[in-house]
Design an enzyme around this catalytic site. Sequence first.
Site, PDB file in Angstrom:
ATOM      1  N   GLY A  41      49.450  15.054  35.949  1.00  0.00           N
ATOM      2  CA  GLY A  41      48.698  15.753  36.993  1.00  0.00           C
ATOM      3  C   GLY A  41      48.689  17.252  36.754  1.00  0.00           C
TER       4      GLY A  41
ATOM      5  N   ASP B 112      44.319   7.724  31.891  1.00  0.00           N
ATOM      6  CA  ASP B 112      44.061   7.256  33.249  1.00  0.00           C
ATOM      7  C   ASP B 112      45.271   6.443  33.706  1.00  0.00           C
ATOM      8  OD1 ASP B 112      43.277   6.167  35.603  1.00  0.00           O
ATOM      9  OD2 ASP B 112      41.424   5.273  34.846  1.00  0.00           O
TER      10      ASP B 112
ATOM     11  N   GLY C 227      48.785  12.255  41.350  1.00  0.00           N
ATOM     12  CA  GLY C 227      48.735  11.458  42.568  1.00  0.00           C
ATOM     13  C   GLY C 227      47.358  11.560  43.187  1.00  0.00           C
TER      14      GLY C 227
ATOM     15  N   TYR D  58      48.875   5.240  50.835  1.00  0.00           N
ATOM     16  CA  TYR D  58      49.411   6.527  50.394  1.00  0.00           C
ATOM     17  C   TYR D  58      50.902   6.654  50.764  1.00  0.00           C
ATOM     18  CZ  TYR D  58      50.107  11.427  49.441  1.00  0.00           C
ATOM     19  OH  TYR D  58      50.609  12.606  48.928  1.00  0.00           O
TER      20      TYR D  58
ATOM     21  N   LYS E 291      54.364   6.324  48.422  1.00  0.00           N
ATOM     22  CA  LYS E 291      55.314   7.439  48.300  1.00  0.00           C
ATOM     23  C   LYS E 291      56.716   7.018  48.757  1.00  0.00           C
ATOM     24  CE  LYS E 291      52.598  10.528  46.578  1.00  0.00           C
ATOM     25  NZ  LYS E 291      52.887  11.112  45.251  1.00  0.00           N
TER      26      LYS E 291
HETATM   27  P1  NAD Z   1      45.655  17.521  43.136  1.00  0.00           P
HETATM   28  O1  NAD Z   1      44.517  16.628  43.468  1.00  0.00           O
HETATM   29  O2  NAD Z   1      45.450  18.985  43.181  1.00  0.00           O
HETATM   30  O3  NAD Z   1      46.254  17.150  41.708  1.00  0.00           O
HETATM   31  C1  NAD Z   1      46.484  15.806  41.328  1.00  0.00           C
HETATM   32  C2  NAD Z   1      46.280  15.682  39.820  1.00  0.00           C
HETATM   33  O4  NAD Z   1      46.509  14.316  39.475  1.00  0.00           O
HETATM   34  C3  NAD Z   1      44.843  16.043  39.381  1.00  0.00           C
HETATM   35  O5  NAD Z   1      44.856  16.934  38.301  1.00  0.00           O
HETATM   36  C4  NAD Z   1      44.268  14.691  39.001  1.00  0.00           C
HETATM   37  O6  NAD Z   1      43.279  14.751  37.969  1.00  0.00           O
HETATM   38  C5  NAD Z   1      45.509  13.930  38.560  1.00  0.00           C
HETATM   39  N1  NAD Z   1      45.240  12.495  38.613  1.00  0.00           N
HETATM   40  C6  NAD Z   1      44.684  11.811  39.638  1.00  0.00           C
HETATM   41  N2  NAD Z   1      44.468  10.541  39.281  1.00  0.00           N
HETATM   42  C7  NAD Z   1      44.884  10.411  37.999  1.00  0.00           C
HETATM   43  C8  NAD Z   1      44.883   9.339  37.087  1.00  0.00           C
HETATM   44  N3  NAD Z   1      44.379   8.143  37.400  1.00  0.00           N
HETATM   45  N4  NAD Z   1      45.404   9.543  35.847  1.00  0.00           N
HETATM   46  C9  NAD Z   1      45.876  10.772  35.493  1.00  0.00           C
HETATM   47  N5  NAD Z   1      45.884  11.834  36.331  1.00  0.00           N
HETATM   48  C10 NAD Z   1      45.388  11.663  37.568  1.00  0.00           C
HETATM   49  O7  NAD Z   1      46.817  17.077  44.133  1.00  0.00           O
HETATM   50  P2  NAD Z   1      48.223  17.727  44.507  1.00  0.00           P
HETATM   51  O8  NAD Z   1      48.198  18.005  45.942  1.00  0.00           O
HETATM   52  O9  NAD Z   1      48.626  18.774  43.550  1.00  0.00           O
HETATM   53  O10 NAD Z   1      49.153  16.448  44.314  1.00  0.00           O
HETATM   54  C11 NAD Z   1      50.233  16.400  43.393  1.00  0.00           C
HETATM   55  C12 NAD Z   1      51.232  15.390  43.896  1.00  0.00           C
HETATM   56  O11 NAD Z   1      51.807  15.870  45.117  1.00  0.00           O
HETATM   57  C13 NAD Z   1      50.631  14.037  44.225  1.00  0.00           C
HETATM   58  O12 NAD Z   1      51.529  13.030  43.836  1.00  0.00           O
HETATM   59  C14 NAD Z   1      50.496  14.062  45.735  1.00  0.00           C
HETATM   60  O13 NAD Z   1      50.519  12.781  46.287  1.00  0.00           O
HETATM   61  C15 NAD Z   1      51.738  14.851  46.099  1.00  0.00           C
HETATM   62  N6  NAD Z   1      51.706  15.438  47.422  1.00  0.00           N
HETATM   63  C16 NAD Z   1      50.746  16.346  47.758  1.00  0.00           C
HETATM   64  C17 NAD Z   1      50.748  16.871  49.039  1.00  0.00           C
HETATM   65  C18 NAD Z   1      49.698  17.887  49.471  1.00  0.00           C
HETATM   66  O14 NAD Z   1      49.567  18.131  50.673  1.00  0.00           O
HETATM   67  N7  NAD Z   1      48.960  18.482  48.541  1.00  0.00           N
HETATM   68  C19 NAD Z   1      51.714  16.477  49.968  1.00  0.00           C
HETATM   69  C20 NAD Z   1      52.679  15.557  49.593  1.00  0.00           C
HETATM   70  C21 NAD Z   1      52.678  15.048  48.313  1.00  0.00           C
END
Ligand code: NAD
Length: 245
Positions: A8, A41, A71, A152, A156
Amino acid sequence: MRTTVITGSASGIGAATRARLEAAGDRVIGVDLRDADILADLSKAEGRAAALREILTACDGRLDRFGPCAGVNQSLPLPTIASVNYFGTVELIDGLFDALQAGEAPACVAICSNSARMSPFDETPFVRALLAGDEAQAHAALADGGNGFLAYAGSKLAVGKAVRHRADAWGRAGVRLNAIAPGATRTPLLESTLADPQYGRFAKELPIPLGRFGEPEEIAGIIEFLLGPATAFVHGAIWYADGGT
Ligand code: NAD
């Protein structure tokens, strides 16, 4: 030079973590659907297997740190949420265990979520199927009345449990494994939740005593901290970073 893998890595928390660790001198191997050293992927078993092969080649079987940040949220189909969030994290963690064991002061930080504890999902067939490593059964459980929140937050919750289930074996092997449970953090993922007709209101009304959303750099700072020497005695833990939610 330390070698670190971040999934990610193209966006949000993963991108901020990559930038932070590179600034600290790590060689970072990024894995993502786009804009990454390894394109994979993680929603597909073949994609996860290919990612593991390419990572192990790139790091020559020796890895110091791992941050599986990839994620997705409820904007994607329910099976994709389960596959990326749980199997895209846990299969890679397990697949990199040997390489981490060969690393220097090795550590891994998985990304959970504070939403994991917003509902009693522990005994749902979905979470049970995830923890049994049964992807087809997890998808079937979601098809039977599941929704985006269960997919979701349940995925988690299972990531957090998977981390804690591994604490004994990983600790004895000298590889630290922890998780961070962020709250709402200003990334493209959160923006899509806020814009969602069903879940947007819930996200906007989340009680956050500190009065704001988190920034990806703040979460990246805690990931770096949990990967680093200051937390050498922290293992099997889930660190909440959600402004007090
Ligand atoms: P984001 O959408 O900015 O980044 C997620 C990255 O994961 C993207 O670059 C995307 O291309 C990549 N990704 C998605 N599907 C994929 C796949 N099938 N194969 C490979 N890569 C893939 O999101 P974020 O907010 O930075 O999230 C990062 C992590 O933090 C995630 O696990 C998310 O669940 C978790 N999280 C985020 C939040 C929030 O509020 N942003 C809160 C709690 C947890």
